[in-house]
Design a protein around this motif. Structure first.
Motif, PDB file in Angstrom:
ATOM      1  N   GLY A 229       0.797  -1.228   0.000  1.00  0.00           N
ATOM      2  CA  GLY A 229       0.000   0.000   0.000  1.00  0.00           C
ATOM      3  C   GLY A 229       0.822   1.266   0.000  1.00  0.00           C
ATOM      4  N   LYS A 230       2.103   1.159  -0.375  1.00  0.00           N
ATOM      5  CA  LYS A 230       2.938   2.363  -0.405  1.00  0.00           C
ATOM      6  C   LYS A 230       2.505   3.283  -1.533  1.00  0.00           C
ATOM      7  N   SER A 231       2.581   4.588  -1.253  1.00  0.00           N
ATOM      8  CA  SER A 231       2.257   5.578  -2.270  1.00  0.00           C
ATOM      9  C   SER A 231       3.491   6.444  -2.536  1.00  0.00           C
ATOM     10  N   HIS A 232       3.296   7.744  -2.714  1.00  0.00           N
ATOM     11  CA  HIS A 232       4.398   8.622  -3.105  1.00  0.00           C
ATOM     12  C   HIS A 232       5.290   9.036  -1.942  1.00  0.00           C
ATOM     13  N   GLY A 233       4.817   8.863  -0.706  1.00  0.00           N
ATOM     14  CA  GLY A 233       5.618   9.312   0.434  1.00  0.00           C
ATOM     15  C   GLY A 233       5.650  10.818   0.576  1.00  0.00           C
ATOM     16  N   ARG A 234       4.641  11.486   0.013  1.00  0.00           N
ATOM     17  CA  ARG A 234       4.514  12.943   0.149  1.00  0.00           C
ATOM     18  C   ARG A 234       3.294  13.247   1.009  1.00  0.00           C
ATOM     19  N   PHE A 235       3.468  14.114   2.026  1.00  0.00           N
ATOM     20  CA  PHE A 235       2.397  14.372   2.988  1.00  0.00           C
ATOM     21  C   PHE A 235       2.161  15.863   3.135  1.00  0.00           C
ATOM     22  N   LEU A 236       0.906  16.197   3.440  1.00  0.00           N
ATOM     23  CA  LEU A 236       0.530  17.602   3.527  1.00  0.00           C
ATOM     24  C   LEU A 236      -0.435  17.816   4.683  1.00  0.00           C
ATOM     25  N   THR A 286      -3.032  13.347   2.658  1.00  0.00           N
ATOM     26  CA  THR A 286      -3.457  14.077   3.842  1.00  0.00           C
ATOM     27  C   THR A 286      -4.151  13.116   4.792  1.00  0.00           C
ATOM     28  N   GLY A 287      -4.407  13.567   6.016  1.00  0.00           N
ATOM     29  CA  GLY A 287      -5.130  12.748   6.982  1.00  0.00           C
ATOM     30  C   GLY A 287      -4.298  12.352   8.181  1.00  0.00           C
ATOM     31  N   PRO A 288      -4.724  11.321   8.916  1.00  0.00           N
ATOM     32  CA  PRO A 288      -4.055  10.947  10.172  1.00  0.00           C
ATOM     33  C   PRO A 288      -2.573  10.630  10.035  1.00  0.00           C
ATOM     34  N   LEU A 289      -2.182   9.930   8.972  1.00  0.00           N
ATOM     35  CA  LEU A 289      -0.762   9.607   8.819  1.00  0.00           C
ATOM     36  C   LEU A 289       0.049  10.876   8.580  1.00  0.00           C
ATOM     37  N   ALA A 290      -0.451  11.768   7.742  1.00  0.00           N
ATOM     38  CA  ALA A 290       0.237  13.034   7.505  1.00  0.00           C
ATOM     39  C   ALA A 290       0.349  13.838   8.794  1.00  0.00           C
ATOM     40  N   ARG A 291      -0.728  13.878   9.569  1.00  0.00           N
ATOM     41  CA  ARG A 291      -0.712  14.649  10.823  1.00  0.00           C
ATOM     42  C   ARG A 291       0.255  14.033  11.834  1.00  0.00           C
ATOM     43  N   ALA A 292       0.307  12.708  11.900  1.00  0.00           N
ATOM     44  CA  ALA A 292       1.215  12.050  12.848  1.00  0.00           C
ATOM     45  C   ALA A 292       2.670  12.324  12.505  1.00  0.00           C
ATOM     46  N   ILE A 293       3.001  12.263  11.220  1.00  0.00           N
ATOM     47  CA  ILE A 293       4.371  12.547  10.799  1.00  0.00           C
ATOM     48  C   ILE A 293       4.694  14.020  11.015  1.00  0.00           C
ATOM     49  N   ASN A 294       3.718  14.880  10.760  1.00  0.00           N
ATOM     50  CA  ASN A 294       3.944  16.316  10.921  1.00  0.00           C
ATOM     51  C   ASN A 294       4.216  16.691  12.366  1.00  0.00           C
ATOM     52  N   THR A 295       3.469  16.108  13.298  1.00  0.00           N
ATOM     53  CA  THR A 295       3.672  16.416  14.719  1.00  0.00           C
ATOM     54  C   THR A 295       4.722  15.519  15.356  1.00  0.00           C
ATOM     55  N   THR A 310       2.963   2.339   4.427  1.00  0.00           N
ATOM     56  CA  THR A 310       2.283   1.075   4.149  1.00  0.00           C
ATOM     57  C   THR A 310       0.929   1.026   4.857  1.00  0.00           C
ATOM     58  N   ALA A 311       0.184  -0.040   4.585  1.00  0.00           N
ATOM     59  CA  ALA A 311      -1.097  -0.240   5.267  1.00  0.00           C
ATOM     60  C   ALA A 311      -0.897  -0.275   6.772  1.00  0.00           C
ATOM     61  N   LEU A 312       0.163  -0.926   7.236  1.00  0.00           N
ATOM     62  CA  LEU A 312       0.449  -0.998   8.669  1.00  0.00           C
ATOM     63  C   LEU A 312       0.529   0.388   9.283  1.00  0.00           C
ATOM     64  N   THR A 313       1.317   1.258   8.690  1.00  0.00           N
ATOM     65  CA  THR A 313       1.528   2.591   9.250  1.00  0.00           C
ATOM     66  C   THR A 313       0.276   3.445   9.127  1.00  0.00           C
ATOM     67  N   ARG A 314      -0.401   3.337   7.988  1.00  0.00           N
ATOM     68  CA  ARG A 314      -1.585   4.158   7.744  1.00  0.00           C
ATOM     69  C   ARG A 314      -2.717   3.798   8.714  1.00  0.00           C
ATOM     70  N   ILE A 315      -2.938   2.503   8.929  1.00  0.00           N
ATOM     71  CA  ILE A 315      -3.993   2.061   9.850  1.00  0.00           C
ATOM     72  C   ILE A 315      -3.649   2.457  11.276  1.00  0.00           C
ATOM     73  N   THR A 316      -2.403   2.213  11.670  1.00  0.00           N
ATOM     74  CA  THR A 316      -1.983   2.518  13.045  1.00  0.00           C
ATOM     75  C   THR A 316      -2.102   4.011  13.332  1.00  0.00           C
ATOM     76  N   ALA A 317      -1.788   4.838  12.352  1.00  0.00           N
ATOM     77  CA  ALA A 317      -1.861   6.289  12.551  1.00  0.00           C
ATOM     78  C   ALA A 317      -3.281   6.732  12.883  1.00  0.00           C
ATOM     79  N   ARG A 318      -4.274   6.111  12.275  1.00  0.00           N
ATOM     80  CA  ARG A 318      -5.663   6.514  12.530  1.00  0.00           C
ATOM     81  C   ARG A 318      -6.088   6.123  13.948  1.00  0.00           C
ATOM     82  N   ILE A 319      -5.675   4.948  14.388  1.00  0.00           N
ATOM     83  CA  ILE A 319      -6.019   4.524  15.756  1.00  0.00           C
ATOM     84  C   ILE A 319      -5.230   5.342  16.771  1.00  0.00           C
ATOM     85  N   ASP A 320      -3.964   5.583  16.491  1.00  0.00           N
ATOM     86  CA  ASP A 320      -3.141   6.390  17.396  1.00  0.00           C
ATOM     87  C   ASP A 320      -3.699   7.804  17.524  1.00  0.00           C
ATOM     88  N   GLU A 321      -4.302   8.314  16.451  1.00  0.00           N
ATOM     89  CA  GLU A 321      -4.883   9.648  16.523  1.00  0.00           C
ATOM     90  C   GLU A 321      -6.047   9.685  17.507  1.00  0.00           C
TER      91      GLU A 321
END
Length: 431
Positions: A229-236, A286-295, A310-321
């Motif tokens: 589930g990797k994408s571009h690795g660019r976050f906003l 954008t979203g929880p993963l972007a916000r987690a990396i930003n903060t 990846t899916a692992l990081t993206r899913i975990t970021a939403r629960i961690d939020e």
């Protein structure tokens, strides 16, 4: 081979068009959102304050985010016209409580009504009963309604503050509801205390968790999707702490670099009603993963450094939020100064002309409302929704965020599950 899959169990509907090789691996994927509601056109010609009633109805999940974005747009409009509006810390905090409540209830519903259900279905597993999750979500909405008056589609925030004036008893009620939700998160979602979760956020510990979040990760592991589930690795992130993060750089972000691209819409013979949202001409997540990396939240940041987006990081970021926002709401509530004013009236909107912009971090990411107003009347209104960022429909050479994440997945069913990790919403997208 070309296949088409209707994506339901989301806010609205979407269609994924897949091109696969002989083994079934996804070579190309495009995203179509089929409905059009024209919310921007509905707002044109109306009194600017009508945005406070109409904008929250863009979406049934993130109506508060649209309300706050509209309010910030109006306050920015006043400031640009030379009539700055004052908002007390109390009013700002109450707006934050309702906005954050919306994020929490959204993430809980996403986990139980979408992710556990759809991943379990691929494994032939019976989805967990979601009644406790829905009850917890209703408690969050009750907490929000203590201040906003109702959920969804509240219009309690106005330029200059909020219309509520809570009592100490209402604040205590909100704290009680928050504690109940925290117990649900610890018992059902995590299977441990929140502090234990935050202190042991490595993949081995996460896969051993007893809660439903751990079950979801184990489902993804069995489906061989955890590290895909990797994408571009660019976050906003475009809220108060606005930054763009790329693999090689982290820098301040500015709304002036945001643009929309309608080359892939039906109006141009393309594939979707949704316009692409771009930053510096590129797709950004954008979203929880972007916000987690930003903060730089330590647990998610460490996972990202090791496993990427990846899916692992993206899913975990939403629960961690959810976990981090529980603490944030408690701080907001316990720090309220109830003696402050809730609302400081601005001058009449009929005397105001100019341009305004309001930006909010909504459940799925950065939300932007822009308007041009002439003597209190809306001349033009533009909305860029979070789903536009993540689910934009790019080209073969420049795929959107979710498009790229689905490339190479071994089946269309699994690719659709990766698609859902972005928390799909089509009604916002096709405004």
């Amino acid at each position: 081979m070309i296949t088409h899959e209707l994506i339901e169990r989301i806010e609205g509907e979407a269609v994924l068009d897949f091109k696969t090789d002989k083994s079934g691996h996804v070579q190309e994927a495009s995203i179509r959102f089929l409905h059009f509601r024209g919310m921007e056109a509905i707002l044109e010609g109306r009194n600017a304050l009508d945005a406070l009633v109409i904008a929250p109805r863009v979406c049934g999940i993130c109506g508060h985010s649209h309300l706050i974005a509209a309010v910030r747009m109006l306050e920015n409009l006043y400031a640009s016209a030379g009539s700055a509006v004052k908002v007390t810390p109390k009013a700002h905090a109450l707006r934050e409580v309702t906005r954050v409540c919306e994020l929490m209830q959204n993430h809980i519903k996403w986990l139980y009504l979408v992710m556990l259900h759809e991943s379990g279905k691929l494994l032939g597993k019976e989805p967990p009963v979601a009644l406790r999750a829905l009850y917890a979500s209703s408690q969050i909405n009750q907490m929000s309604a203590l201040f906003s008056g109702q959920w969804p589609h509240s219009s309690y925030a106005h330029a200059g503050g909020v219309t509520c004036d809570p009592t100490h008893i209402e604040v205590m009620q909100a704290l009680k509801l928050l504690s109940d939700v925290e117990r649900f998160i610890e018992k059902d979602v995590l299977g441990c205390k929140t502090e234990n979760f935050e202190a042991n956020m490595d993949v081995e510990s996460l896969l051993l968790m007893e809660g439903d979040f751990g079950t979801l990760l184990r489902y993804f592991e069995r489906l061989d999707l955890l590290d895909l589930g990797k994408s571009h690795g660019r976050f906003l992130v475009l809220g108060e702490d606005a930054h763009e993060i790329t693999p090689n750089e982290r820098s301040s972000a500015h709304i002036d670099f945001v643009s929309e691209d309608d080359s892939q819409t039906f109006a141009h013979g393309g594939k979707t009603y949704a316009k692409n949202a771009l930053y510096r001409g590129k797709f950004y997540e954008t979203g929880p993963l972007a916000r987690a990396i930003n903060t730089e939240r330590s647990g998610v940041s460490a996972l990202y450094q090791q496993y990427g987006d990846t899916a692992l990081t993206r899913i975990t970021a939403r629960i961690d939020e959810v976990v981090s926002l529980i603490a944030y709401v408690r701080l907001l509530l316990t720090s309220l100064d109830l003696t402050e004013s809730s609302f400081i009236p601005p001058v009449s909107i009929e005397s105001i002309s100019g341009k305004g912009v309001g930006v909010v971090e909504a459940p799925r990411g950065s939300l932007i409302h822009r308007a041009t107003v002439e003597k209190g009347k809306i001349a033009s209104y533009s909305i860029i929704t979070p789903t536009q960022w993540n689910l934009g429909n790019g080209t073969y050479d420049s795929p959107g965020i979710a498009q790229k994440a689905m490339l190479g997945i071994e089946s269309t069913a699994k690719a659709s599950l990766i698609f859902r990790t972005f928390d799909v919403c089509s009604v916002c997208t096709t405004h």
